[in-house]
Design an enzyme around this catalytic site. Structure first.
Site, PDB file in Angstrom:
ATOM      1  N   HIS A  97       1.126  -0.817  -0.001  1.00 57.55           N
ATOM      2  CA  HIS A  97      -0.155   0.126  -0.012  1.00 57.55           C
ATOM      3  C   HIS A  97       0.712   1.364  -0.209  1.00 57.55           C
ATOM      4  O   HIS A  97       2.063   0.648   0.515  1.00 57.55           O
ATOM      5  CB  HIS A  97      -0.695   0.218   1.528  1.00 57.55           C
ATOM      6  N   ASP A 104      -8.086  -4.554   0.086  1.00 59.16           N
ATOM      7  CA  ASP A 104      -8.777  -5.722  -1.227  1.00 59.16           C
ATOM      8  C   ASP A 104      -8.406  -6.801  -1.608  1.00 59.16           C
ATOM      9  O   ASP A 104      -8.793  -8.096  -2.773  1.00 59.16           O
ATOM     10  CB  ASP A 104      -8.081  -5.437  -2.805  1.00 59.16           C
TER      11      ASP A 104
END
Length: 454
Positions: free
Chosen positions: A332, A390
């Site tokens: 991320h 996700d």
């Protein structure tokens, strides 16, 4: 003649592609030479500070003497830790997404009466304007629901008696309309897609005002309207976790960019939907699901740590799947040690996996989450990497029997309140049109008369 035209067009397009490649190149070294902050990111990976916000905060590291120090991830809405919101909803066994919408839009936690009144208003506004369902969705179905959603949001402009005003009253009115009606639009767009493109029966259910947002959506997309309390509560959790993620994510920033021009609410939100559609943003969970299928096809034993690790290494070497060198769902831009959304969603993913008989697949996800950081560090030198939301969101939707084509639209439904809050803030306090600089590296050229051109 038609065949000849197609061949000519194909040949011309191939030639034009070659011309573009030859004449529009930018040397990679120029980006460093001119200190370009590609992706609006600094050289240390942090984001370029482009504005201020009270809407949401994403914390993933600490800067100390110009060095990034990894830290546990934290996400807050209007200063309230999202983990606290989730835990309160679980403790009280209630739905929380509407409370989050109120918090994001108005900047404070609602009283019980304020929340009840807000939920009643949102429920009453769920039905689409007369003729909208037939004219804007059923008569022009799309194979891509995000595309249909963007067009539907833009179409709301035509049904609004005051679409262009940017005063606070009007934007709040439009915002409530949007997150009330967008789930209805998505449900109908899905039914139209399933019928006209997939050959399935057409089911049209009217929205139910007394249901929570999560319950109503499951009610509308399922032929028999049936869902369990666990299913609805897990979907509500996913919506809470996806409601907002700071002003720097691509779709929220897109909302702000368009809003800074003075454009209307529907144009700004439609642009955000277009941003979210991209596989590097909202479409990432579908990439995760496709990657998992690649693991299943190439790894004989999903419980074999070495076999899974070897396949991760292959993918990082761009050997297999989409040859991107990425492990989707891992890493991320801000979170380093942990993504708080992943922590919460993983708990429910395991519970759902147990109930639905998908525990074997859940263990594969967990193994990928465990092994990837170490392998990535060996190959790329990056020491800190965590799973992002996700990795598990698509799996959760799968366990909820939500079709894959609805994964990204579910993200859009959830993010609507956050986008609207950012639009309000930008219109009220932004003050200037957002316009970054681009340096031309084309160089000077002479105009050559057409008769003298090669």
């Amino acid at each position: 003649m038609e065949g000849e035209n197609k061949e000519y067009l194909k040949s011309a397009l191939e030639q034009w592609c070659s011309v573009i490649e030859q004449n529009t190149q930018i040397e990679p070294g120029y980006y460093d030479n001119y200190k370009v902050k590609r992706g609006l990111r600094n050289s240390d990976g942090t984001g370029v500070l482009a504005g201020l916000t009270n809407v949401g905060q994403v914390h993933g590291y600490i800067m100390y003497e110009d060095e990034m120090i990894p830290d546990d991830g934290k996400l807050s809405y209007r200063g309230v830790d999202v983990t606290d919101i989730v835990m309160a909803c679980e403790k009280e066994n209630r739905f929380g997404y509407e409370e989050v919408c109120y918090l994001l839009l108005f900047g404070k936690l609602p009283t019980q009466k304020e929340l009840d009144d807000f939920k009643a208003l949102v429920g009453a506004m769920r039905p689409l304007p007369f003729g909208f369902r037939e004219d804007m969705i059923m008569k022009t179905p799309s194979n891509d629901i995000m595309n249909k959603l963007a067009r539907s949001v833009l179409s709301m402009y035509s049904y609004d008696n005051n679409p262009d005003s940017t005063d606070l009253y009007n934007i709040i009115r439009q915002s409530i309309l949007l997150f009330s009606r967008v789930p209805t639009m998505v449900a109908y767009a899905y039914q139209a897609k399933a019928h006209y493109f997939d050959g399935k029966s057409l089911y049209i259910h009217n929205p139910q005002p007394e249901l929570s947002m999560a319950e109503n959506f499951l009610y509308m997309i399922r032929p028999d309207n049936q869902y369990t309390d666990l299913e609805a509560k897990v979907l509500d959790l996913a919506m809470i976790l996806h409601a907002e993620h700071g002003g720097g994510n691509n779709s929220a920033f897109t909302t702000r960019v368009v809003s800074s021009t003075g454009s209307d609410t529907y144009s700004a939100i439609a642009a955000a939907i277009g941003s979210l559609k991209g596989p590097k943003h909202g479409g990432a969970n579908r990439k995760v699901m496709a990657m998992i299928e690649d693991f299943k096809a190439n790894v004989d034993d999903m419980n074999d740590r070495d076999a899974v690790a070897n396949h991760i290494a292959k993918l990082l070497d761009k050997d297999g799947f989409d040859h991107s060198g990425l492990i989707y769902g891992m890493g991320h831009a801000i979170y380093t040690k942990s993504d708080p959304r992943t922590v919460q969603l993983k708990k429910k993913a395991e519970e759902l996996a147990d109930v639905t008989g998908n525990m074997k697949e859940f263990k594969l996800y967990s193994l990928i989450e465990e092994l990837t950081p170490e392998i990535f560090a060996e190959k790329k030198g990056k020491k800190h990497m965590c799973a992002n939301v996700d990795l598990y969101s698509g799996f959760v939707y799968k366990c909820l029997n939500i079709p894959p084509e609805l994964y990204t639209p579910m993200f859009a439904i959830s993010r609507m309140a956050g986008w609207c809050a950012h639009r309000i803030e930008e219109v009220m306090y932004g003050g200037r049109i957002i316009r970054p600089a681009y340096k031309s590296v084309c160089g000077a050229g002479d105009y050559v008369p057409i008769k003298d051109r090669a």
